[in-house]
Design a protein around this motif. Structure first.
Motif, PDB file in Angstrom:
ATOM      1  N   TRP A   1       0.810  -1.223   0.000  1.00 22.58           N
ATOM      2  CA  TRP A   1       0.000   0.000   0.000  1.00 22.58           C
ATOM      3  C   TRP A   1       0.839   1.266   0.000  1.00 22.58           C
ATOM      4  CZ3 TRP A   1      -4.512   0.180  -1.883  1.00 22.58           C
ATOM      5  CH2 TRP A   1      -5.331  -0.959  -1.844  1.00 22.58           C
ATOM      6  N   THR A   2       2.144   1.160   0.347  1.00 20.64           N
ATOM      7  CA  THR A   2       3.008   2.334   0.200  1.00 20.64           C
ATOM      8  C   THR A   2       3.391   2.553  -1.264  1.00 20.64           C
ATOM      9  OG1 THR A   2       5.135   1.171   0.547  1.00 20.64           O
ATOM     10  CG2 THR A   2       3.970   2.012   2.516  1.00 20.64           C
TER      11      THR A   2
ATOM     12  N   GLY B   1      -1.085   2.964  -2.801  1.00 20.71           N
ATOM     13  CA  GLY B   1      -1.837   4.064  -2.197  1.00 20.71           C
ATOM     14  C   GLY B   1      -1.440   5.445  -2.698  1.00 20.71           C
ATOM     15  N   PRO B   2      -0.164   5.830  -2.542  1.00 24.65           N
ATOM     16  CA  PRO B   2       0.212   7.180  -2.959  1.00 24.65           C
ATOM     17  C   PRO B   2       0.104   7.401  -4.459  1.00 24.65           C
ATOM     18  CG  PRO B   2       2.146   5.922  -2.301  1.00 24.65           C
ATOM     19  CD  PRO B   2       0.947   5.119  -1.910  1.00 24.65           C
TER      20      PRO B   2
ATOM     21  N   VAL C   1      -0.146  14.180   1.347  1.00 18.92           N
ATOM     22  CA  VAL C   1      -0.372  12.884   1.984  1.00 18.92           C
ATOM     23  C   VAL C   1       0.326  11.781   1.186  1.00 18.92           C
ATOM     24  CG1 VAL C   1      -2.131  11.138   2.518  1.00 18.92           C
ATOM     25  CG2 VAL C   1      -2.530  13.553   3.097  1.00 18.92           C
TER      26      VAL C   1
ATOM     27  N   ILE D   1       3.290   8.992   2.361  1.00 16.94           N
ATOM     28  CA  ILE D   1       3.115   7.539   2.241  1.00 16.94           C
ATOM     29  C   ILE D   1       4.196   6.914   1.369  1.00 16.94           C
ATOM     30  CG2 ILE D   1       1.583   5.685   1.461  1.00 16.94           C
ATOM     31  CD1 ILE D   1      -0.771   7.577   2.068  1.00 16.94           C
TER      32      ILE D   1
ATOM     33  N   LEU E   1       7.490   6.176   3.077  1.00 16.18           N
ATOM     34  CA  LEU E   1       7.555   5.179   4.144  1.00 16.18           C
ATOM     35  C   LEU E   1       8.372   3.983   3.674  1.00 16.18           C
ATOM     36  CD1 LEU E   1       3.866   5.197   5.433  1.00 16.18           C
ATOM     37  CD2 LEU E   1       5.874   6.215   6.537  1.00 16.18           C
TER      38      LEU E   1
END
Length: 196
Positions: free
Chosen positions: A16-17, A20-21, A179, A183, A186
């Protein structure tokens, strides 16, 4: 070695890193480009706004070719974060400075980032995830990104209608990109751990 499944990927914070971004980034990109003419019309007029969209598309195509020669030698997460920051700055400049030159320059910067950003998911997956899972993860990520970016134009349109203009939608786009920067930077354990 066990092959990673879709469910393992979806349960992986590392995955998801990546997904997601980049989903957030491309959602903002698609939303902005759809609304770009309307947003820039008061400053540039119809022909100028059309030229700004052309410039955005031209820079997107150019950046994919130019950056493609060396992107594999760079930290692609850092590149993604820098491009997201550049896009947020470009949006801020277009919003803050209602000037033709600023609008054209910011559109070019935004477009440059668009071109590279759409290639990053596969590049990061190739570098950080199990080779045997590349096809599955690339397809899964593309499906997530396409689902996410379909909300971009509607989100901006709804915010514009609700607030009576583009300042709030553009600020929300900037916030989403910030945001996404957090992410993508990370450094959670690699997904290939799931395949061992």
């Amino acid at each position: 070695m066990q092959v990673m499944t879709r469910w393992q990927a979806l349960a992986s914070a590392h995955y998801w890193t990546i997904a997601g971004p980049l989903t957030l980034a491309i959602m903002v990109q698609v939303g902005f480009v759809v609304h770009q003419v309307s947003f820039l019309f008061p400053v540039l007029g119809r022909e100028g706004a059309g030229l700004a969209v052309f410039l955005t598309a031209l820079m997107a195509a150019t950046s994919r070719v130019v950056v493609g020669f060396f992107i594999d030698r760079l930290d692609q997460r850092i590149v993604g974060a820098l491009l997201l920051a550049a896009q947020a700055c470009a949006l801020f400049a277009m919003l803050k400075f209602a000037a033709r030159d600023v609008a054209f320059l910011a559109s070019a910067v935004f477009g440059f980032a668009v071109g590279v950003m759409i290639t990053l998911p596969a590049l990061i997956i190739q570098r950080e995830c199990p080779p045997a899972a590349f096809g599955m993860l690339s397809g899964l990520t593309l499906a997530i990104i396409q689902t996410g970016n379909s909300f971009g134009p509607s989100l901006l349109g709804w915010l514009r209608d609700a607030t009576g203009g583009y300042p709030v939608p553009i600020v929300v786009c900037m916030a989403i990109e910030i945001v996404a920067i957090v992410i993508i930077l990370l450094r959670i354990g690699p997904a290939r751990v799931l395949a061992q």
